[in-house]
Design a protein around this motif. Structure first.
Motif: not given
Length: 403
Positions: A21-22, A49-50, A78, A90, A116, A118
């Motif tokens: 997600g990041s 994602t995210g 998001l 979210s 997180r 996500e």
């Protein structure tokens, strides 16, 4: 038919679905993704994602694809706002999106890292679909962030646990998880440092278009979602402290998509605008450039988990601000300070001292598990996933001496 593994599917391969997600968790997962992809017994599925899908955070899904990984699904979740209500919405969007994605991909195992929101959404969807879950970096504490509760909740929904240190292994068992399903494998981020080819200072300066002539401080700062100060108030204390070091350049990395993150991002951008030529902000450096930036920095300042896990492995001082990382195991290279201007200035001065920098070079690193990615893949290869779905609570009262 093929997927993120880049190889045809076979009846005897098992589908491992990894969610990222990041930029941060992708950097940690990258060597494990390579390890899973190269093994014939696995078919890698990759879901982004995210923040990966947001232009505001650098659209880092493009970096995943440039690294040669096919992205099997993208789950948008998001919202534009970063309020607490927006984060909750979210998560709801993420659960719905992951429900559809997992129904289509039908993985044999969901593999996730961290804490997180996500990832929290993905794990909930997998739990209701009776998909076994493997969790990396459970058992840790971050007492100043809501991530703490998310991490423990993920551990309770997960079936296999890959932790970074012995205290974390004991804590996951304390949560009621079976000891034979909890593995202390060290930190993927520490392994990444050992396996990565870092850039020289000149190479890094050319890559980011900013002169990193010494000395400079690397600043990675995120909202303290359970802190006593408002995020923007705490961030102002940090920025005011940095003014006390006019001879140091300041390199900022991007703020996470947490509640309060947008206000901090605005303050940092304002600081950079007022200090052109001395300060710069990069939303996403990527793993190689980030680790290279750490290696050449005089100190890392902020409240990111990387300051406690990866930075010590590069023998660089960390000035850890506030309680966001409260409770984590830390090396002696970490200086803990409160989120006030005077405390931060004092911490940076200590980090810059010759005595402390020498101590960092001699420090013991608590998260080095050797070939962490291979160790995780070996456990997955040796495990029958389906029986894991029905969990039994491990009651410490009935098993004296386990911890």
């Amino acid at each position: 038919m093929s997927s993120g593994s880049g190889k045809p599917t076979c009846a005897d391969t098992r589908k491992i679905c990894v969610v990222t997600g990041s930029r941060a968790d992708y950097g940690l997962l990258s060597w494990l993704l390579h390890e899973l992809r190269r093994r014939d017994e696995f078919q890698l599925q990759l879901v982004a994602t995210g923040m990966h899908l947001s232009l505001q955070f650098g659209a880092t899904v493009e970096q995943i694809e440039r690294d040669g990984f096919a992205v099997d699904a993208r789950v948008e979740m998001l919202l534009a706002s970063d309020s607490a209500a927006a984060i909750s919405k979210s998560v709801a969007l993420g659960i719905a999106g992951f429900a559809d994605t997992l129904d289509r991909l039908r993985p044999d195992l969901l593999l996730v890292l961290g804490d997180r929101f996500e990832i929290f959404a993905a794990v909930q969807a997998a739990m209701f679909a009776s998909i076994p879950i493997a969790h990396i970096h459970g058992g840790e504490l971050t007492e100043g962030a809501v991530d703490d509760a998310i991490r423990h909740a993920i551990s309770k929904m997960a079936h296999l646990h890959f932790v970074a240190a012995e205290p974390y292994r004991r804590r996951v068992i304390q949560l009621g998880e079976q000891p034979e399903c909890v593995f202390n494998v060290g930190a993927l981020g520490v392994e990444a440092i050992r396996r990565s080819s870092l850039l020289s200072r000149d190479e890094l300066s050319r890559s980011i278009g900013f002169d990193l002539a010494p000395p400079y401080l690397l600043v990675t700062y995120h909202p303290e979602t359970l802190g006593s100060l408002a995020p923007e108030t705490a961030a102002k204390e940090l920025l005011n402290a940095l003014d006390a070091f006019p001879g140091h350049r300041i390199v900022f990395t991007g703020v996470n998509a947490d509640a309060g993150g947008q206000s901090i991002d605005g303050l940092i951008r304002g600081y950079v605008a007022r200090n052109q030529g001395r300060a710069a902000l990069w939303q996403s450096l990527g793993q190689q450039r980030y680790l290279s930036a750490v290696s050449h920095a005089e100190a890392v300042v902020g409240n990111s988990s990387s300051g406690l896990i990866e930075v010590p492995a590069l023998a660089v001082p960390t000035v850890n601000i506030g309680t966001r990382q409260g409770g984590r195991v830390r090396a002696s290279t970490v200086i803990d300070v409160m989120d006030s201007r005077s405390a931060i200035i004092g911490g940076i001065h200590r980090a810059l001292s010759a005595e402390f920098r020498q101590a960092c070079r001699e420090a013991v690193i608590p998260f080095d598990g050797g070939d962490t990615a291979a160790r995780i893949a070996d456990v997955l290869a040796a495990t029958d996933f389906q029986p894991l779905v029905r969990k039994c609570f491990f009651d410490l009262g009935h098993h004296d001496g386990v911890l």
